[in-house]
Design a protein around this motif. Structure first.
Motif, PDB file in Angstrom:
ATOM      1  N   ARG A  21      59.633  38.581  29.604  1.00 14.34           N
ATOM      2  CA  ARG A  21      60.781  39.450  29.322  1.00 14.34           C
ATOM      3  C   ARG A  21      60.335  40.910  29.271  1.00 14.34           C
ATOM      4  O   ARG A  21      60.938  41.777  29.907  1.00 14.34           O
ATOM      5  N   ILE A  22      59.242  41.159  28.550  1.00 15.23           N
ATOM      6  CA  ILE A  22      58.772  42.547  28.415  1.00 15.23           C
ATOM      7  C   ILE A  22      58.272  43.076  29.765  1.00 15.23           C
ATOM      8  O   ILE A  22      58.547  44.216  30.146  1.00 15.23           O
ATOM      9  N   ALA A  23      57.562  42.204  30.498  1.00 11.45           N
ATOM     10  CA  ALA A  23      57.063  42.623  31.813  1.00 11.45           C
ATOM     11  C   ALA A  23      58.235  43.016  32.713  1.00 11.45           C
ATOM     12  O   ALA A  23      58.177  44.005  33.442  1.00 11.45           O
ATOM     13  N   LYS A  24      59.326  42.241  32.611  1.00 11.52           N
ATOM     14  CA  LYS A  24      60.499  42.523  33.443  1.00 11.52           C
ATOM     15  C   LYS A  24      61.159  43.828  33.006  1.00 11.52           C
ATOM     16  O   LYS A  24      61.498  44.672  33.836  1.00 11.52           O
ATOM     17  N   GLU A  25      61.297  43.995  31.693  1.00  7.37           N
ATOM     18  CA  GLU A  25      61.939  45.212  31.175  1.00  7.37           C
ATOM     19  C   GLU A  25      61.145  46.466  31.529  1.00  7.37           C
ATOM     20  O   GLU A  25      61.713  47.512  31.825  1.00  7.37           O
ATOM     21  N   THR A  26      59.811  46.342  31.471  1.00  9.82           N
ATOM     22  CA  THR A  26      58.982  47.519  31.747  1.00  9.82           C
ATOM     23  C   THR A  26      58.572  47.595  33.214  1.00  9.82           C
ATOM     24  O   THR A  26      57.793  48.459  33.608  1.00  9.82           O
ATOM     25  N   LYS A  27      59.098  46.623  34.011  1.00 11.78           N
ATOM     26  CA  LYS A  27      58.855  46.621  35.454  1.00 11.78           C
ATOM     27  C   LYS A  27      57.376  46.644  35.829  1.00 11.78           C
ATOM     28  O   LYS A  27      56.941  47.434  36.670  1.00 11.78           O
ATOM     29  N   VAL A  28      56.585  45.802  35.166  1.00  7.48           N
ATOM     30  CA  VAL A  28      55.190  45.662  35.578  1.00  7.48           C
ATOM     31  C   VAL A  28      54.921  44.207  35.962  1.00  7.48           C
ATOM     32  O   VAL A  28      55.603  43.299  35.499  1.00  7.48           O
ATOM     33  N   SER A  29      53.957  44.007  36.844  1.00  8.91           N
ATOM     34  CA  SER A  29      53.568  42.643  37.192  1.00  8.91           C
ATOM     35  C   SER A  29      52.644  42.131  36.093  1.00  8.91           C
ATOM     36  O   SER A  29      52.154  42.909  35.270  1.00  8.91           O
ATOM     37  N   LEU A  30      52.410  40.827  36.106  1.00  4.33           N
ATOM     38  CA  LEU A  30      51.576  40.245  35.068  1.00  4.33           C
ATOM     39  C   LEU A  30      50.134  40.763  35.173  1.00  4.33           C
ATOM     40  O   LEU A  30      49.434  40.888  34.169  1.00  4.33           O
ATOM     41  N   ALA A  31      49.715  41.076  36.389  1.00  2.00           N
ATOM     42  CA  ALA A  31      48.359  41.619  36.580  1.00  2.00           C
ATOM     43  C   ALA A  31      48.214  42.970  35.883  1.00  2.00           C
ATOM     44  O   ALA A  31      47.142  43.322  35.408  1.00  2.00           O
ATOM     45  N   GLU A  32      49.321  43.708  35.814  1.00  2.00           N
ATOM     46  CA  GLU A  32      49.276  45.034  35.183  1.00  2.00           C
ATOM     47  C   GLU A  32      49.647  44.965  33.699  1.00  2.00           C
ATOM     48  O   GLU A  32      49.603  45.969  32.992  1.00  2.00           O
ATOM     49  N   PHE A  33      50.052  43.779  33.239  1.00  2.46           N
ATOM     50  CA  PHE A  33      50.535  43.650  31.872  1.00  2.46           C
ATOM     51  C   PHE A  33      49.398  43.975  30.897  1.00  2.46           C
ATOM     52  O   PHE A  33      48.279  43.482  31.054  1.00  2.46           O
ATOM     53  N   PRO A  34      49.669  44.830  29.875  1.00  3.00           N
ATOM     54  CA  PRO A  34      48.581  45.311  29.017  1.00  3.00           C
ATOM     55  C   PRO A  34      47.909  44.221  28.184  1.00  3.00           C
ATOM     56  O   PRO A  34      46.782  44.415  27.733  1.00  3.00           O
ATOM     57  N   VAL A  35      48.580  43.096  27.960  1.00  4.10           N
ATOM     58  CA  VAL A  35      47.953  42.030  27.169  1.00  4.10           C
ATOM     59  C   VAL A  35      47.607  40.865  28.102  1.00  4.10           C
ATOM     60  O   VAL A  35      48.498  40.233  28.673  1.00  4.10           O
ATOM     61  N   GLY A  36      46.336  40.625  28.266  1.00  7.77           N
ATOM     62  CA  GLY A  36      45.897  39.537  29.142  1.00  7.77           C
ATOM     63  C   GLY A  36      46.022  38.189  28.461  1.00  7.77           C
ATOM     64  O   GLY A  36      46.402  38.094  27.281  1.00  7.77           O
ATOM     65  N   ALA A  37      45.703  37.137  29.214  1.00  7.96           N
ATOM     66  CA  ALA A  37      45.818  35.774  28.688  1.00  7.96           C
ATOM     67  C   ALA A  37      44.964  35.604  27.432  1.00  7.96           C
ATOM     68  O   ALA A  37      45.371  34.956  26.468  1.00  7.96           O
ATOM     69  N   GLU A  38      43.774  36.239  27.419  1.00  8.06           N
ATOM     70  CA  GLU A  38      42.875  36.127  26.285  1.00  8.06           C
ATOM     71  C   GLU A  38      43.513  36.721  25.019  1.00  8.06           C
ATOM     72  O   GLU A  38      43.457  36.120  23.942  1.00  8.06           O
ATOM     73  N   GLY A  39      44.126  37.883  25.175  1.00 12.64           N
ATOM     74  CA  GLY A  39      44.773  38.564  24.053  1.00 12.64           C
ATOM     75  C   GLY A  39      45.930  37.757  23.492  1.00 12.64           C
ATOM     76  O   GLY A  39      46.076  37.607  22.272  1.00 12.64           O
ATOM     77  N   LEU A  40      46.738  37.213  24.393  1.00 13.70           N
ATOM     78  CA  LEU A  40      47.881  36.414  23.938  1.00 13.70           C
ATOM     79  C   LEU A  40      47.388  35.138  23.256  1.00 13.70           C
ATOM     80  O   LEU A  40      47.932  34.719  22.225  1.00 13.70           O
ATOM     81  N   ALA A  41      46.333  34.554  23.806  1.00 10.56           N
ATOM     82  CA  ALA A  41      45.782  33.333  23.217  1.00 10.56           C
ATOM     83  C   ALA A  41      45.288  33.617  21.790  1.00 10.56           C
ATOM     84  O   ALA A  41      45.530  32.840  20.865  1.00 10.56           O
ATOM     85  N   ASP A  42      44.614  34.749  21.610  1.00  5.62           N
ATOM     86  CA  ASP A  42      44.113  35.161  20.298  1.00  5.62           C
ATOM     87  C   ASP A  42      45.279  35.246  19.294  1.00  5.62           C
ATOM     88  O   ASP A  42      45.223  34.731  18.180  1.00  5.62           O
ATOM     89  N   LEU A  43      46.362  35.881  19.771  1.00  5.78           N
ATOM     90  CA  LEU A  43      47.546  36.047  18.926  1.00  5.78           C
ATOM     91  C   LEU A  43      48.148  34.685  18.564  1.00  5.78           C
ATOM     92  O   LEU A  43      48.483  34.418  17.396  1.00  5.78           O
ATOM     93  N   ILE A  44      48.291  33.827  19.564  1.00  2.00           N
ATOM     94  CA  ILE A  44      48.897  32.511  19.320  1.00  2.00           C
ATOM     95  C   ILE A  44      48.041  31.692  18.346  1.00  2.00           C
ATOM     96  O   ILE A  44      48.556  31.019  17.459  1.00  2.00           O
ATOM     97  N   ASN A  45      46.730  31.803  18.489  1.00  2.00           N
ATOM     98  CA  ASN A  45      45.845  31.080  17.572  1.00  2.00           C
ATOM     99  C   ASN A  45      46.054  31.521  16.117  1.00  2.00           C
ATOM    100  O   ASN A  45      45.994  30.720  15.197  1.00  2.00           O
TER     101      ASN A  45
END
Lengths: 490, 95
Positions: free
Chosen positions: A360-384
């Motif tokens: 949702r945020i990527a769409k709102e800010t019009k960035v691709s996932l590759a450019e998204f400031p939080v990578g998979a590692e960061g999101l995983a850390d948060l979810i943990n």
């Protein structure tokens, strides 16, 4: 509107090669006109084509991935016609012995349908043509940059029954071709082009009447495929109601989609197939494909979108809908999801966070996932941390927002923001007691049955969260509040 | 097998040849002689013969996917009967 729509697609995709199909000329898009030609693409007398091995391998890869049968023997033919988009006056194509037959494209499940497969008639290899720009002053401009780029023609059986399925089929084909890395499939740039054949089957006086078949051209976006087919189905139905003409009364008609006007318009009548005077191309020798070659190609094919959806459902327990949302947006999103699941072991949480927040945020800010400031590692850390109850979900959202805003990792954001979930029973019980004391009316409503218990509890939970600065563990608050109310009311 | 004048007219149209009536007459006769000559092959029984796809018994000739230089635009357009600064020009083709 009691009729069945019958649709078949004819798709052309440019293959991702460095050089053209028959010569060492480049294949870039968007160059100034006629700066990407050589004697072969210009059809100069005395030049001879030599087949590009990569183009043939990419074509094989596509057909194998689509489950097609690969011909042991295939050859090239000349399709003769006079039109200035090819200076040779013929296109090198495949006629009676294409390199592949059969296969199918799956239509992904949607909330309103899908789930079937569209059979393929054939897939064959040919050369792209040049581009004509119809200018003023009685002349058209010819640009031959594109002439000779390897082109795959994929023809489906008329198996498609709804406009949404036609779009779904085309989207799945594009996704598959991108996974395979055989084409970039940019409709706007013409590396994926689609024509559609459509007619209607109308129940009439106890039998089924078929309307004349129309081929729609000039479909330059997925949206126009959808709009043009919808328009054409309605146009054919209205026309049939007026003139009653059926498939037996009229030839196949070619119509062009006019996007600004939102209508299809008749185009010049095609020369019939016999008029192309196909004959075997003497300048190219046939190709024989053996089993080891097919096995080598098969080994280069990784996990395809369909297999990935199935894995997300069976291994991770996702619904078909969730699995599709994560897969249909391209390899990037599915890879991100896979990485988060690997680091957290939480497929459902990962799916929710990615769908509801990241995408949702990527769409709102019009960035691709590759450019998204939080990578998979960061999101995983948060979810943990949410999983370990160091943060509740709302705090997690705030932390994610700050991570995106500042580019800082989870640790830094939590330290700076003073986040941390309160799981101390005593503190929560004190907050509950304070909330009850401060809101006697809520207690009266509950006792007097004026409001539903859940509504009152929801209100009190909100008060407790407020008092703890949003930091209380919501599950613990519910549990302790229930206990407290039971104690007070009985 | 014999070609009619209408068939020859159609073939001429596909080849973008404009034939005068007397030429049509001459070419219909000549074309028919050629077709009749070739038609002798039909006397042979080809029932179990695999159609020949190519005159040379060579298979699988490929080049590697390597890029070379393109022609300069001026060279590409040099032989055009009509052109502008960047493109070939042909009589307007209206879709």
């Amino acid at each position: 509107m009691d009729y069945t729509i019958i649709i078949g697609l004819e798709v052309h995709v440019q293959l991702l090669t460095e050089s053209k199909m028959f010569s060492a000329c480049g294949t870039d898009f968007g160059l100034p006109p006629n700066t990407q030609t050589d004697p072969v693409s210009l059809g100069m007398p005395g030049t001879l084509p030599v087949m590009n091995r990569k183009a043939f391998d990419l074509a094989l890869k596509t057909a194998v991935a689509l489950g097609a049968e690969i011909a042991a023997f295939t050859k090239w033919d000349r399709k003769n016609y006079y039109y200035p988009d090819l200076p040779k006056n013929y296109q090198i194509s495949q006629y009676d012995l294409p390199f592949s037959r059969g296969g199918s494209i799956p239509i992904p499940v949607r909330k309103d349908g899908g789930g079937s497969r569209v059979r393929l008639t054939r897939v064959h290899l040919e050369e792209d043509t040049g581009k004509l720009t119809h200018g003023t002053g009685g002349f058209s401009e010819v640009d031959l940059n594109r002439a000779g780029i390897p082109l795959l023609e994929i023809v489906t059986e008329p198996d498609i029954r709804t406009v949404a399925d036609a779009k779904g089929c085309l989207e799945e084909l594009r996704l598959t071709l991108r996974y395979l890395g055989v084409s970039d499939c940019e409709m706007q740039e013409g590396s994926l082009r689609c024509d559609a054949n459509i007619n209607l089957h109308i129940p009439h006086e106890g039998r089924t009447v078929a309307t004349p078949i129309v081929e729609i051209k000039n479909l330059n976006s997925f949206r126009s495929v959808e709009r043009a087919l919808q328009y054409e189905a309605e146009r054919q139905y209205e026309k049939w109601k007026r003139d009653g003409l059926t498939i037996h009364d009229a030839h196949k008609e070619t119509r062009g989609w006019n996007d600004p006007e939102g209508v299809t318009k008749p185009q010049r009548q095609k020369e019939t197939a016999a008029d192309y005077r196909y004959f075997p191309e003497p300048d190219l020798v046939p190709v024989e494909v053996d089993e080891p070659w097919i096995a080598r190609i098969r080994a280069t094919i990784g996990e395809l979108p369909t297999e990935r959806r199935q894995r997300f459902e069976s291994d991770f327990g996702l619904s078909a809908y969730d699995a599709n949302v994560l897969v249909e947006q391209g390899e990037e999103v599915a890879d991100y999801f896979d990485a988060v699941v690997k680091a957290t072991g939480e497929a459902k949480l990962a799916s929710n966070w990615i769908q509801q927040d990241v995408l949702r945020i990527a769409k709102e800010t019009k960035v691709s996932l590759a450019e998204f400031p939080v990578g998979a590692e960061g999101l995983a850390d948060l979810i943990n941390r949410v999983k370990r109850k160091e943060l509740n979900t709302n705090q997690g959202r705030e932390v994610l927002a700050k991570m995106i805003e500042t580019g800082e990792p989870v640790d830094a954001v939590i330290a700076a923001g003073g986040y941390g979930m309160v799981s101390d029973q005593g503190e929560i019980v004190a907050a509950i007691e304070a909330a009850i004391a401060a809101n006697p009316k809520a207690m009266d409503d509950l006792k007097g049955g004026k409001k539903k218990p859940e509504a009152v509890k929801g209100f009190l939970r909100g008060q407790v969260m407020k008092q703890t600065g949003g930091k209380a563990d919501p599950a613990l608050v519910s549990e302790l509040l229930d206990a407290k109310l039971a104690e007070l009311i009985g | 097998m014999s070609l009619s004048r209408d068939e020859v007219t159609q073939v001429a149209l596909l080849a973008r040849l404009r034939l005068e009536p007397e030429e049509l007459e001459t070419f219909t006769g000549q074309l028919n002689q050629i077709v009749e000559f070739v038609a002798q092959l039909q006397e042979l029984d080809t029932h179990d013969i695999v159609p020949l796809a190519h005159g040379v018994e060579v298979r699988n000739v490929f080049r590697e996917d390597l890029r070379g230089p393109s022609l300069p635009r001026e060279a590409a357009l040099a032989n055009a009967p009509k052109r502008n600064s960047e493109s070939f020009l042909v009589p307007a083709v209206l879709e």
